[in-house]
Enzyme design. Structure first.
Site, mmCIF file in Angstrom:
data_model
loop_
_atom_site.group_PDB
_atom_site.id
_atom_site.type_symbol
_atom_site.label_atom_id
_atom_site.label_comp_id
_atom_site.label_asym_id
_atom_site.label_seq_id
_atom_site.Cartn_x
_atom_site.Cartn_y
_atom_site.Cartn_z
ATOM 1 N N TYR A 32 44.239 39.542 36.625
ATOM 2 C CA TYR A 32 45.139 39.493 35.383
ATOM 3 C C TYR A 32 44.375 40.552 34.104
ATOM 4 O O TYR A 32 43.132 41.279 34.751
ATOM 5 C CB TYR A 32 44.960 38.105 34.645
ATOM 6 C CG TYR A 32 43.570 37.833 34.005
ATOM 7 C CD1 TYR A 32 42.285 37.691 34.918
ATOM 8 C CD2 TYR A 32 43.275 37.798 32.750
ATOM 9 C CE1 TYR A 32 41.415 37.489 34.341
ATOM 10 C CE2 TYR A 32 42.161 37.702 32.248
ATOM 11 C CZ TYR A 32 41.056 37.267 33.168
ATOM 12 O OH TYR A 32 39.760 37.161 32.426
ATOM 13 N N ARG A 51 43.234 49.690 35.105
ATOM 14 C CA ARG A 51 42.345 48.526 35.614
ATOM 15 C C ARG A 51 43.105 47.387 36.338
ATOM 16 O O ARG A 51 42.499 47.040 37.229
ATOM 17 C CB ARG A 51 41.433 47.923 34.393
ATOM 18 C CG ARG A 51 40.385 46.979 34.915
ATOM 19 C CD ARG A 51 39.232 46.723 33.929
ATOM 20 N NE ARG A 51 39.965 45.908 32.738
ATOM 21 C CZ ARG A 51 39.471 45.287 31.860
ATOM 22 N NH1 ARG A 51 38.190 45.734 31.532
ATOM 23 N NH2 ARG A 51 39.993 44.687 30.889
ATOM 24 N N LYS A 150 39.296 41.927 38.041
ATOM 25 C CA LYS A 150 39.390 41.056 36.970
ATOM 26 C C LYS A 150 40.432 39.826 37.452
ATOM 27 O O LYS A 150 41.543 39.949 37.610
ATOM 28 C CB LYS A 150 40.309 41.724 35.807
ATOM 29 C CG LYS A 150 39.924 41.043 34.404
ATOM 30 C CD LYS A 150 40.205 41.951 33.390
ATOM 31 C CE LYS A 150 40.442 40.940 31.916
ATOM 32 N NZ LYS A 150 39.387 40.288 31.425
ATOM 33 N N GLU A 183 26.530 40.059 31.939
ATOM 34 C CA GLU A 183 27.606 39.801 30.694
ATOM 35 C C GLU A 183 27.886 38.778 30.427
ATOM 36 O O GLU A 183 27.363 37.684 30.954
ATOM 37 C CB GLU A 183 28.916 40.743 31.420
ATOM 38 C CG GLU A 183 29.475 40.000 32.657
ATOM 39 C CD GLU A 183 30.597 40.676 33.172
ATOM 40 O OE1 GLU A 183 31.326 41.552 32.313
ATOM 41 O OE2 GLU A 183 30.931 40.481 34.405
HETATM 42 N N1 PLP Z 1 33.440 40.774 31.011
HETATM 43 C C1 PLP Z 1 34.497 39.889 31.390
HETATM 44 C C2 PLP Z 1 33.738 38.917 32.578
HETATM 45 C C3 PLP Z 1 35.557 39.800 30.833
HETATM 46 O O1 PLP Z 1 36.402 38.692 31.082
HETATM 47 C C4 PLP Z 1 35.858 40.672 29.674
HETATM 48 C C5 PLP Z 1 37.183 40.419 29.262
HETATM 49 O O2 PLP Z 1 37.927 39.519 29.305
HETATM 50 C C6 PLP Z 1 35.089 41.555 29.363
HETATM 51 C C7 PLP Z 1 33.809 41.722 29.744
HETATM 52 C C8 PLP Z 1 35.481 42.731 28.280
HETATM 53 O O3 PLP Z 1 36.380 43.403 28.783
HETATM 54 P P1 PLP Z 1 37.506 44.167 27.765
HETATM 55 O O4 PLP Z 1 36.440 44.928 26.757
HETATM 56 O O5 PLP Z 1 38.138 45.105 28.880
HETATM 57 O O6 PLP Z 1 38.275 43.113 27.214
#
Ligand code: PLP
Length: 293
Positions: A32, A51, A150, A183
């Protein structure tokens, strides 16, 4: 009632149903993207679509749709719901098929776009910051499920979030299998030390956040040093500022990381980066609106 894009058309929310045999439901087999529309335009759409296709390729999922078709469906969904400020989620699951893990059991992926009004976050989160805590749940080992996918398989993050909530923290910070900071459950993490912006490298086993990339570019363009590397919680305890990033929260200051408190200053690096991020969004919207020559 909200209109949902399901496979090849918009349907009312009550009719937007997928099979109990969908492998997304049975096995978390799918991918997603979360996107944000400002004034009716989706920021960093190309990066999100890139992505999405990258995630799909990492799980050998053929989406059977082109980026242009997905973009068209996305804007149709925004229009059908009369949304300008929106949270958008694009989901592709492996699709419906007999029980069994073999991906070839599912001939056609299920495609869903949900667009909701963007509610935003309480302004106090930006003014006062949020609490983050290192949890026991480790980030998926990238040799098992690469965090760069993702994926719909989100139990890792769900368990970490539950731990954070038990500890009264807003976001959980997961370490990787080596004990290095990875993260948040839905965010990337940054800290500032002596004017240097530090963030775990993609090699630490994290999602290559699109907001993270934007922030790195903003910081470099402003002449700041950016260090992408391996960090331990101790490094963050000694930091001057800490913040989180993602597509919907943008840049969110952290006022407490485990037991260490941080002062949120209007003159800090976090605020300056958030200001520059907002300026980049405005510039994107201005360019989009300019009539084509
Ligand atoms: N890390 C994780 C596990 C995420 O699910 C997300 C976004 O939902 C992010 C980092 C941040 O990604 P982005 O800046 O592309 O929204």
């Amino acid at each position: 009632m909200a209109m949902i894009y399901l496979n090849d058309k918009l349907v009312p929310e009550s009719k937007a149903v997928v099979s109990v045999f969908d492998h997304g439901f049975l096995y978390g087999d799918g991918i997603y993207e979360t996107l944000r529309a400002y004034e009716g335009a989706v920021f960093k759409l190309e990066e999100h679509l890139d992505r999405l296709f990258h995630s799909a390729s990492l799980i050998n999922l053929r989406l059977l749709k082109s980026p242009e078709e997905i973009e068209k469906a996305l804007y149709e969904t925004l229009r059908a719901n009369r949304l300008k400020e929106a949270y958008v989620r694009i989901t592709f699951s492996r699709g419906a098929g007999p029980i069994g893990l073999d991906p070839s059991l599912c001939p056609k992926p299920t495609f869903v776009i949900i667009a909701n009004p963007f509610k935003g976050y309480p302004t106090s989160y930006y003014k006062k910051g949020v609490k983050a805590a290192v949890v026991k749940t480790r980030r998926n080992y990238k040799g098992a499920i690469d965090p760069q996918i993702k994926s719909l398989n989100f139990l890792n993050n769900v368990l970490a979030k539950a731990e954070a909530m038990e500890r009264g923290a807003y976001e959980a910070v997961m370490l990787n299998y080596k004990g290095h900071v990875a993260e948040g459950t839905v965010s990337n993490i940054f800290f500032v030390k002596d004017g240097v912006i530090c963030t775990p490298s993609v090699n630490a086993g994290i999602l290559d956040g699109i907001t993270r990339r934007t922030i790195i570019n903003i910081a470099k363009a402003a002449g700041l040093t950016v260090k992408e590397g391996s960090f331990r919680p101790d490094d963050i305890y000694k930091a001057d500022e800490v913040f989180l990033s993602n597509t919907t929260m943008e840049v969110m200051p952290v006022n407490q990381f485990d037991d260490v408190k941080f002062r949120i200053s209007a003159a800090g690096v976090t605020k300056a980066i958030h200001k520059a991020y907002k300026a980049e969004v405005r510039e994107y919207l201005r360019r989009r609106k300019r009539p084509r020559a």
